[in-house]
Design a protein around this motif. Structure first.
Motif, PDB file in Angstrom:
ATOM      1  N   THR A 100       0.840  -1.202   0.000  1.00 33.20           N
ATOM      2  CA  THR A 100       0.000   0.000   0.000  1.00 33.20           C
ATOM      3  C   THR A 100       0.870   1.245   0.000  1.00 33.20           C
ATOM      4  O   THR A 100       0.646   2.187  -0.771  1.00 33.20           O
ATOM      5  CB  THR A 100      -0.909   0.025   1.253  1.00 33.20           C
ATOM      6  OG1 THR A 100      -1.698  -1.150   1.281  1.00 33.20           O
ATOM      7  CG2 THR A 100      -1.813   1.248   1.261  1.00 33.20           C
ATOM      8  N   THR A 312      -6.749  -4.045   4.067  1.00 31.61           N
ATOM      9  CA  THR A 312      -7.720  -3.458   4.993  1.00 31.61           C
ATOM     10  C   THR A 312      -8.480  -2.350   4.255  1.00 31.61           C
ATOM     11  O   THR A 312      -8.006  -1.846   3.222  1.00 31.61           O
ATOM     12  CB  THR A 312      -7.031  -2.846   6.226  1.00 31.61           C
ATOM     13  OG1 THR A 312      -6.197  -1.754   5.795  1.00 31.61           O
ATOM     14  CG2 THR A 312      -6.184  -3.886   6.963  1.00 31.61           C
ATOM     15  N   PRO A 314      -8.992   0.904   5.083  1.00 32.91           N
ATOM     16  CA  PRO A 314      -8.232   2.157   4.927  1.00 32.91           C
ATOM     17  C   PRO A 314      -7.162   2.056   3.839  1.00 32.91           C
ATOM     18  O   PRO A 314      -6.964   3.003   3.067  1.00 32.91           O
ATOM     19  CB  PRO A 314      -7.577   2.358   6.308  1.00 32.91           C
ATOM     20  CG  PRO A 314      -8.451   1.610   7.252  1.00 32.91           C
ATOM     21  CD  PRO A 314      -8.959   0.426   6.482  1.00 32.91           C
ATOM     22  N   GLU A 315      -6.473   0.917   3.753  1.00 32.42           N
ATOM     23  CA  GLU A 315      -5.453   0.721   2.713  1.00 32.42           C
ATOM     24  C   GLU A 315      -6.076   0.806   1.324  1.00 32.42           C
ATOM     25  O   GLU A 315      -5.556   1.486   0.426  1.00 32.42           O
ATOM     26  CB  GLU A 315      -4.768  -0.650   2.873  1.00 32.42           C
ATOM     27  CG  GLU A 315      -3.844  -0.752   4.070  1.00 32.42           C
ATOM     28  CD  GLU A 315      -3.350  -2.169   4.306  1.00 32.42           C
ATOM     29  OE1 GLU A 315      -2.272  -2.316   4.897  1.00 32.42           O
ATOM     30  OE2 GLU A 315      -4.043  -3.136   3.922  1.00 32.42           O
ATOM     31  N   ILE A 317      -9.026   2.122   0.311  1.00 36.09           N
ATOM     32  CA  ILE A 317      -9.578   3.442  -0.025  1.00 36.09           C
ATOM     33  C   ILE A 317      -8.452   4.427  -0.336  1.00 36.09           C
ATOM     34  O   ILE A 317      -8.541   5.226  -1.276  1.00 36.09           O
ATOM     35  CB  ILE A 317     -10.493   3.962   1.106  1.00 36.09           C
ATOM     36  CG1 ILE A 317     -11.781   3.124   1.150  1.00 36.09           C
ATOM     37  CG2 ILE A 317     -10.845   5.433   0.896  1.00 36.09           C
ATOM     38  CD1 ILE A 317     -12.677   3.385   2.327  1.00 36.09           C
ATOM     39  N   ALA A 318      -7.360   4.358   0.441  1.00 35.03           N
ATOM     40  CA  ALA A 318      -6.213   5.244   0.197  1.00 35.03           C
ATOM     41  C   ALA A 318      -5.624   4.995  -1.187  1.00 35.03           C
ATOM     42  O   ALA A 318      -5.316   5.941  -1.929  1.00 35.03           O
ATOM     43  CB  ALA A 318      -5.146   5.031   1.275  1.00 35.03           C
ATOM     44  N   MET A 350      -3.039  11.230   4.180  1.00 36.70           N
ATOM     45  CA  MET A 350      -3.117   9.777   4.388  1.00 36.70           C
ATOM     46  C   MET A 350      -2.095   9.303   5.417  1.00 36.70           C
ATOM     47  O   MET A 350      -2.373   8.420   6.232  1.00 36.70           O
ATOM     48  CB  MET A 350      -2.915   9.038   3.058  1.00 36.70           C
ATOM     49  CG  MET A 350      -4.063   9.253   2.085  1.00 36.70           C
ATOM     50  SD  MET A 350      -3.770   8.474   0.490  1.00 36.70           S
ATOM     51  CE  MET A 350      -5.072   9.217  -0.495  1.00 36.70           C
ATOM     52  N   GLY A 353      -3.393   9.912   8.808  1.00 39.53           N
ATOM     53  CA  GLY A 353      -4.433   8.927   9.088  1.00 39.53           C
ATOM     54  C   GLY A 353      -3.852   7.585   9.507  1.00 39.53           C
ATOM     55  O   GLY A 353      -4.278   7.001  10.518  1.00 39.53           O
ATOM     56  N   PHE A 354      -2.853   7.089   8.757  1.00 42.01           N
ATOM     57  CA  PHE A 354      -2.239   5.789   9.078  1.00 42.01           C
ATOM     58  C   PHE A 354      -1.471   5.852  10.400  1.00 42.01           C
ATOM     59  O   PHE A 354      -1.406   4.860  11.146  1.00 42.01           O
ATOM     60  CB  PHE A 354      -1.313   5.331   7.952  1.00 42.01           C
ATOM     61  CG  PHE A 354      -2.057   4.744   6.788  1.00 42.01           C
ATOM     62  CD1 PHE A 354      -2.787   3.575   6.927  1.00 42.01           C
ATOM     63  CD2 PHE A 354      -2.040   5.358   5.542  1.00 42.01           C
ATOM     64  CE1 PHE A 354      -3.490   3.020   5.855  1.00 42.01           C
ATOM     65  CE2 PHE A 354      -2.737   4.826   4.457  1.00 42.01           C
ATOM     66  CZ  PHE A 354      -3.462   3.655   4.622  1.00 42.01           C
ATOM     67  N   LEU A 357      -4.063   5.530  13.242  1.00 44.26           N
ATOM     68  CA  LEU A 357      -4.867   4.309  13.316  1.00 44.26           C
ATOM     69  C   LEU A 357      -4.407   3.388  14.445  1.00 44.26           C
ATOM     70  O   LEU A 357      -3.211   3.219  14.642  1.00 44.26           O
ATOM     71  CB  LEU A 357      -4.785   3.553  11.977  1.00 44.26           C
ATOM     72  CG  LEU A 357      -5.840   3.897  10.924  1.00 44.26           C
ATOM     73  CD1 LEU A 357      -5.617   3.065   9.678  1.00 44.26           C
ATOM     74  CD2 LEU A 357      -7.254   3.675  11.466  1.00 44.26           C
TER      75      LEU A 357
END
Length: 357
Positions: A100, A312, A314-315, A317-318, A350, A353-354, A357
């Protein structure tokens, strides 16, 4: 790979000749894990600079497409090696996160920095619009189709069926990637020539073909040795800083693993060789999505813990949003510093965000 005289090259040379022996000595003498982690990362980045310089020399001889492909391949070789050792240790989450991170890093960070730094020197930079549109279609397929489908279908499947689906998709991705190379380098070579004359025939490569290939092979072997040891430090570093597996994979492994093409693409943009810069950034993303990820799925079958091609949310969508942003920005075959800044802003959003998390 020289930017602003010989100083950058000399810095990387010093880092390599100090870092590599220290990596070996530190490993044998069991130095503190945190010190080893820093030494390993610095050594890999320094070695990656040599890989970048070697591929730049080969790019001058072979042309922008082959040069960009070589740069992406040897840049991704570092990450592939790190990922194989991580899979061996059962760190499937770190591997998926690093894949990712590669997609985000290449599309947003590398392309963003290339557009931004090149754009500060040149008002408008042009690149082959036909290549950009061809790559856009492949990006949409590789990330949005091939990565989203397993995610959606796996919701209704058990682990065994999910793995079977992942293997099937992996084989299709590899075959399509090889077909794409055949299309660009054989059947349609020269059909979509750049209109901007970026083949600098008068440019002399820094190293001869033989020396460049030799440096690439030696640097790749050194990276393989250091990468195996680097993987063993992840767990300790994660606990020390309170980082998650996801953050280490998406940000740390991706940046260290892709250091070669990060540096090369930016230097190429600074020299206004945008066809090569784009080929490195987008070509590397396509190689990760269509070759590296599927190969890792197949390699994982030989280890105790297999890796299905399921990310996942989030991965996923990013990656999808970064692909869509790059497609919209690059489809006109032109770039400027503001478009670069937009891509960088998306990367940092992003990244935050990561991290949280």
């Amino acid at each position: 790979m020289i930017l602003g005289g010989l100083s950058v090259g000399k810095i990387f040379m010093v880092l390599t000749f100090i870092g590599v022996p220290l990596s070996v000595i530190g490993t044998l003498m069991h130095w503190p894990t945190m010190i080893l982690f820093i030494v390993y990362c610095v050594s890999i980045i320094a070695l990656a600079s040599y890989m970048g310089r070697a591929t730049e020399s080969l790019a001058i001889v072979a042309g922008p497409r082959v040069g960009g492909l070589l740069n992406a391949t040897f840049g991704n070789a570092v990450e592939l090696i790190i990922s194989i050792f991580a899979l061996k240790e059962g760190l499937v989450g770190v591997v998926l996160a690093s894949l990712t991170g590669s997609v985000l890093g290449n599309l947003l960070l590398v392309a963003g920095l290339s557009f931004f730094i090149g754009g500060l020197k040149f008002k408008r930079q042009k690149f082959n619009v036909h290549d950009a549109r061809h790559n856009s279609g492949l990006l949409m397929f590789a990330v949005i189709v091939a990565f989203v489908i397993p995610e959606v279908f796996s919701m209704e499947m058990n682990e065994s069926k999910t793995l079977t689906l992942s293997i099937g998709i992996s084989v299709i991705l590899i075959l399509l990637y090889l077909s794409a190379l055949f299309f660009k380098l054989v059947t349609h070579r020269g059909v979509y020539q750049s209109e901007h004359g970026e083949a600098h025939h008068d440019e002399v490569p820094e190293w001869s073909k033989g020396k460049a290939i030799g440096v690439l092979l030696i640097a790749t072997l050194a990276v393989a040795y250091i990468s195996e040891n680097l993987v063993h430090t992840f767990e300790y570093v994660a606990e020390s800083f309170g980082w998650t597996e996801l953050f280490i994979g998406v940000i740390i492994v991706a940046i260290v693993g892709n250091a070669a093409e990060h540096a090369s693409a930016i230097v190429m943009a600074f020299k206004n060789k945008m066809d090569i810069a784009i080929e490195i950034a987008i070509g590397s993303t396509l190689q990760v999505a269509m070759f590296v990820a599927p190969v890792l799925v197949l390699i994982s079958l030989f280890f105790t813990e297999t890796m299905p091609l399921v990310f996942t949310l989030p991965e996923l969508i990013a990656m999808v949003t970064s692909v869509l942003l790059m497609v919209v920005i690059s489809n006109d075959g032109e770039s400027n510093w503001f478009e670069g800044l937009t891509l960088l802003a998306a990367y940092f959003i992003m990244g935050i965000g990561f991290f949280l998390l």
